[in-house]
Structure formats: structure tokens, C-alpha cells
Design a protein around this motif. Sequence first.
Motif, mmCIF file in Angstrom:
data_model
loop_
_atom_site.group_PDB
_atom_site.id
_atom_site.type_symbol
_atom_site.label_atom_id
_atom_site.label_comp_id
_atom_site.label_asym_id
_atom_site.label_seq_id
_atom_site.Cartn_x
_atom_site.Cartn_y
_atom_site.Cartn_z
ATOM 1 N N GLU A 246 27.736 -97.093 48.970
ATOM 2 C CA GLU A 246 28.549 -97.835 47.985
ATOM 3 C C GLU A 246 27.696 -98.867 47.252
ATOM 4 N N ARG A 247 26.844 -99.547 48.029
ATOM 5 C CA ARG A 247 25.961 -100.555 47.425
ATOM 6 C C ARG A 247 25.010 -99.903 46.421
ATOM 7 N N LEU B 27 23.606 -99.116 40.806
ATOM 8 C CA LEU B 27 23.387 -98.261 39.636
ATOM 9 C C LEU B 27 24.342 -98.634 38.499
ATOM 10 N N LEU B 28 25.615 -98.791 38.842
ATOM 11 C CA LEU B 28 26.630 -99.126 37.836
ATOM 12 C C LEU B 28 26.324 -100.462 37.171
ATOM 13 N N ASN B 29 25.852 -101.409 37.991
ATOM 14 C CA ASN B 29 25.600 -102.732 37.444
ATOM 15 C C ASN B 29 24.264 -102.838 36.731
ATOM 16 N N ALA B 30 23.441 -101.801 36.904
ATOM 17 C CA ALA B 30 22.135 -101.831 36.248
ATOM 18 C C ALA B 30 22.251 -101.493 34.761
ATOM 19 N N ALA C 295 29.717 -101.297 29.699
ATOM 20 C CA ALA C 295 30.876 -101.624 30.530
ATOM 21 C C ALA C 295 31.472 -100.315 31.051
ATOM 22 N N LEU C 296 31.719 -100.276 32.372
ATOM 23 C CA LEU C 296 32.240 -99.051 32.975
ATOM 24 C C LEU C 296 33.526 -99.345 33.720
ATOM 25 N N ILE C 297 34.417 -98.368 33.640
ATOM 26 C CA ILE C 297 35.677 -98.523 34.355
ATOM 27 C C ILE C 297 36.147 -97.139 34.797
ATOM 28 N N LEU C 298 36.726 -97.093 35.982
ATOM 29 C CA LEU C 298 37.239 -95.821 36.487
ATOM 30 C C LEU C 298 38.728 -96.014 36.740
ATOM 31 N N ILE C 299 39.534 -95.112 36.171
ATOM 32 C CA ILE C 299 40.981 -95.251 36.372
ATOM 33 C C ILE C 299 41.540 -93.966 36.974
ATOM 34 N N ASN C 300 42.694 -94.091 37.609
ATOM 35 C CA ASN C 300 43.319 -92.901 38.186
ATOM 36 C C ASN C 300 44.514 -92.469 37.335
ATOM 37 N N ARG C 301 45.198 -91.433 37.792
ATOM 38 C CA ARG C 301 46.314 -90.881 37.002
ATOM 39 C C ARG C 301 47.444 -91.880 36.783
ATOM 40 N N VAL D 59 35.330 -101.080 38.594
ATOM 41 C CA VAL D 59 34.733 -101.605 37.361
ATOM 42 C C VAL D 59 33.323 -102.077 37.694
ATOM 43 N N ASN D 60 32.469 -102.148 36.697
ATOM 44 C CA ASN D 60 31.157 -102.731 36.963
ATOM 45 C C ASN D 60 31.107 -104.178 36.458
ATOM 46 N N ASP D 61 29.991 -104.860 36.747
ATOM 47 C CA ASP D 61 29.870 -106.277 36.397
ATOM 48 C C ASP D 61 29.997 -106.516 34.903
ATOM 49 N N THR D 62 29.408 -105.574 34.087
ATOM 50 C CA THR D 62 29.443 -105.762 32.636
ATOM 51 C C THR D 62 30.887 -105.791 32.148
ATOM 52 N N MET D 63 31.707 -104.870 32.686
ATOM 53 C CA MET D 63 33.113 -104.833 32.283
ATOM 54 C C MET D 63 33.810 -106.137 32.686
ATOM 55 N N CYS D 64 33.528 -106.627 33.911
ATOM 56 C CA CYS D 64 34.141 -107.878 34.370
ATOM 57 C C CYS D 64 33.770 -109.015 33.425
ATOM 58 N N ARG D 65 32.477 -109.047 33.050
ATOM 59 C CA ARG D 65 32.001 -110.111 32.153
ATOM 60 C C ARG D 65 32.691 -110.026 30.799
ATOM 61 N N ARG D 66 32.775 -108.794 30.267
ATOM 62 C CA ARG D 66 33.366 -108.644 28.939
ATOM 63 C C ARG D 66 34.833 -109.033 28.927
ATOM 64 N N LEU D 67 35.512 -108.757 30.039
ATOM 65 C CA LEU D 67 36.938 -109.083 30.079
ATOM 66 C C LEU D 67 37.166 -110.501 30.574
ATOM 67 N N GLY D 68 36.103 -111.118 31.113
ATOM 68 C CA GLY D 68 36.236 -112.466 31.650
ATOM 69 C C GLY D 68 37.137 -112.507 32.880
ATOM 70 N N ARG D 69 37.109 -111.421 33.669
ATOM 71 C CA ARG D 69 37.958 -111.356 34.862
ATOM 72 C C ARG D 69 37.116 -110.928 36.056
#
Lengths: 210, 344
Positions: free
Chosen positions: B133-134, B139-142, B146-152, B159-169
Amino acid sequence: METLLIVDDDPAIREVFSILLSKHGYTVHAAPGGRECLDCLKKTSPDLVMLDIMMHPIDGWETLTAIRKNPETGVLPTIMFSGKSPSREEVLMYGGWIEDYLMKPLTMQIISRSLASVFERSRTDADARLLYLRSGADPALVEEYFNLRRFLFIRDKFSREFCDEPEGSGSQTGRRRERLVELTRMLASLTTGGGTGSAGPVMESHDMAR
Amino acid sequence: MKPTRLLVVEDEFITGADLQSGLIEMGYDVPEVVDSGEDAIERAGTLRPDAILMDITLRGKLTGIEAAEVIRKNYGIPIIFLTAHSDDPTFQKAIRSEPFGFIIKPYEPHNLRTSIEMALFKHSMEAKLRESERTVLALLNATPDALILINREKKIVAVNDTMCRRLGRSREDLEGSSVTDKIRPGMLYPEEAIIDTIFSDGHSFCLEDEQEGAWFETTVIPVREPDGTIARIAIQSHDITWRKRFEEQLKSVGIEQIEHNMEQFQILNDQIRTPLQAIMLYLSLTEYEYRPKIEEQVRIIDNLVEQLDKGWLESEKVHSFLIRHYKQAPGKTPEKEDPAGRDR
């Protein structure tokens, strides 16, 4: 014979036009710019204005606009002449306001032919205008009719600029052609008292101009 | 091979001693038996056992469950709980803390060994899983995307760090929540209809979008399960603001250059043709014998200017094309009204 007003910022052009057109029997006035042209029109009333386009500080198109805006000179026949061809924008914008657009360098033959046909046309136009107004036509619609005819004459003369324009009502030209047909029918029905479908004397003079 | 080291935490001295000797007999290294949660935490740090056998009820302030929690957090050592009754309410609480194993007293040597070995195996598997997992997360944070994985259910799986930063969450705030609660559709997350289509037809999708001056290129990729069904969708947003700005600049510079060239063409044509006009007409006033030759030369120059004029027309077409496609307001808008048309 008619009086002409030549407007050009080049002194040689003013001189040589004056000499040659005088020789042809016209009375010629000359003005070196747009402002002087408008001043001259306050004092004299020529039968036609020949306007250069690229002049400073007031160019030919601005001068033309001022001429048309003044009720005194609203229908004064005007020929534009220039070293460059008109752009599509210019044709769309001013085509309806001018009798002809001539490209330098011009031979005397071209100039006198243009002048003769413009004078002929403006005489028949003046007659037609009078007839329409007497028949009770709306003056605004009568002027729109003449504007459209002048526009189409210039538009067809410089069709090269419009080669990629679509046919029919999808284009500026198409819509204006349709409008002209509509106005021609309307004016014809007024003068003949019942819509015979004949375009009347004006259509013939239009064809002759071409 | 070094024997497996165990720490026994038991407050009944005799039970503790029994257990210790039994385990040593099985071949484990059991250096100590402690009788409180506090001691257990302290010895876990110094002895670093491979596993801890912990009685749920203990002397001292801390219960076995509380001590286990601290040890798990600080040292990551697997805990096996010892309890006398499986219907004890404390035991129920212990189950909820997800321990590695349970041993119900009285101990049976065979069960004891099985429980310990199962816990150790489970712990090593979880360590491997955490490691992988680490790796994935690293890899995702490198990536700067911005990356996000959603289900049905349109819930955020990861989510990766870039996405968290962009959303400020924070990641905790995002993961597990409904995606539309956290992200306004349009930029980092496409419209619902697009997501639904991808779940049904399985084609990936790419879109460019602008918001508040920032441009993103968003790629939506269906993630297939081993059986081929699409249970999740990955969304990757790449910041293309810099590229877009560069393109815009290039376009406007191009238009300016063309406008400039056109003006030059017009002026030049007029300036050449005006003296040509004067020459032609002055010439017509004379009866000079070489007049036709001079007129011929004038025509040659005029033809050359004609070529320039065509070039101007061409560039005007290019210009109006550029204006139509790339720019709202042209640099030079004729402000005079249109005399001939009512249709403008």
C-alpha cells in the motif's frame, strides 16, 4: 456639364485629375483631405465626390460617413478610389453608400466610363426615387432599396473577397439579395397599383450599371 | 533461526508462570511475564517481542485492551488476547479492536501454538500488505496530477496528495465520502452523466476544462475487476494552465503580427499605386514617343502590387479565421453603422 469634387492627399493626383477631368468638360474642385472636403461641401454643391480612402487624419470612409449623415448631402453620388482593394468588412459596411469603387492606377478611359455610368444611374435613380415617394412609399424603405442595390453592385464587383461566403440566406449577401427582391416587389406594386411582378424601371438601370 | 520471542502479560502469577513454562517448552523465547498494562507497554519497547499474549483484565489503571492499543500504535506488535470467558463484555469489546487472535483459558497446548502461529502469519501478511500500500501510495503521490478513485456508489475510494491539496481537504475527509459532496462537477470531476456512461460502456474519456483561470485536462479511466466488470473509475487531472496560457499568448501575438502585416500591405499598396496613378495620367497628357513603353512599365509595377494585394487578401482571410476561432473582439472593429443592411 457636371461638377466634381476630387479628394486626395496627394498633390500630384489632385493636379492631374483636375487637368484631365477639366479637359473632359467637368468642372473640378479639389480638396486635400476629409476635413477640407466637408468644408468644401458647405460652400459648393458638386454633382459627385471622388474620395481617396487612405488619408490622415480623417480617412475616406469617415468622410463618406459624414457626407451620408448630413441630410444636405445624404444622396450625393460618391466614388471611392484607392490603391488597395476593399476588404469584405468594408464592402459589407459601406458598399450601400457608394456608387463605385475604383482601383488605382486608373486610365482616363476607366474614370470617364465610371463617371458616365454613375451619372446615368443617379439620374434614373433620382427619377425612380421621386416616383416611389409620390406613390406614397416610406422614404426609409426607398433609401434601403437603393442602398441594397448599390451594395450588391459593389459586392459583385469585388466578389473575390466573398468567394468563401455560402450561397443563399446563410450569408450576409444572400439575406440582402432576398431583402432587395422583397422591396422591389413592394415598390413595384405601389407604382403599378397591383403587383404585376415587374420590377419597374429601376431594375433595368441596375443592370445597365453592371 | 532465532526463536520467536513472546511477552506474556498476566496478573495472576501462577497462570502467568504456567503459560511461560508451557511456551518455553514449545520452543518459544519467553523472557518475562509482566502483570500490568503500563509494564507491558514499557517491556514491549525494550524487549521488542514478535507477539504479546495479553490478559484482557489486568491490575493497574490500564485494561489489556487499552495497553494493546498503545502497543499496536507505537510498535506495531501483534497482540493475542487471553480471556477466561468468551461471553465476558470486555471480551466483546476486545473483538471490536480487531486483535490478531484469542486464547480462551484454560489453555490447551495445541490450540495455544496454533493461535500464536496464526497471529504471527496474519501479522506478517498485513505488514506485506501495508508495505505494498505504501508503495502504491508513494507512486500516486509522486505524480503532480490529481488522482481519485471512485466506486459505483460514487464514493471516494482513494485520493492522492495532489488531489487533497487542490481541494484543500484531508485524505480522511475525502475517502469514503460521496464524491459530489466534496467536488463540484466540472473541473477535477466530470459531469455525472459522463461517469454513468463510462460505468456502462467502459470507454475512457478525456476532457479539458477551465475554471477561474486554471485549465485541467481530465482523463477518466474505467478500472476493471478480474471478472471484467467495472466496479471503479480512476480520474486523473493534469494541470495544463501553463500550456494553455502559452497557446493563448501565441495566438494573440500571431493575430497582432497579422494585423500589423495587413496594415503594412495596405499602406504600401496605396503608396505605390498613388505615384503610378500620377505617372499614368501625366503621361496621358503628353504625346511623348515612348509613352506606350512607359505605360507598359507602369503596368508591370502595378502587377507586382497586385500580387501584394492578393497576399493582403489572403492574410485578411487568415486573420478573420483567427479572430473567429481564437479571439472574441478583433483589434480593429469598425464602429460606424452599417448603411446597407438591416440584418447585421
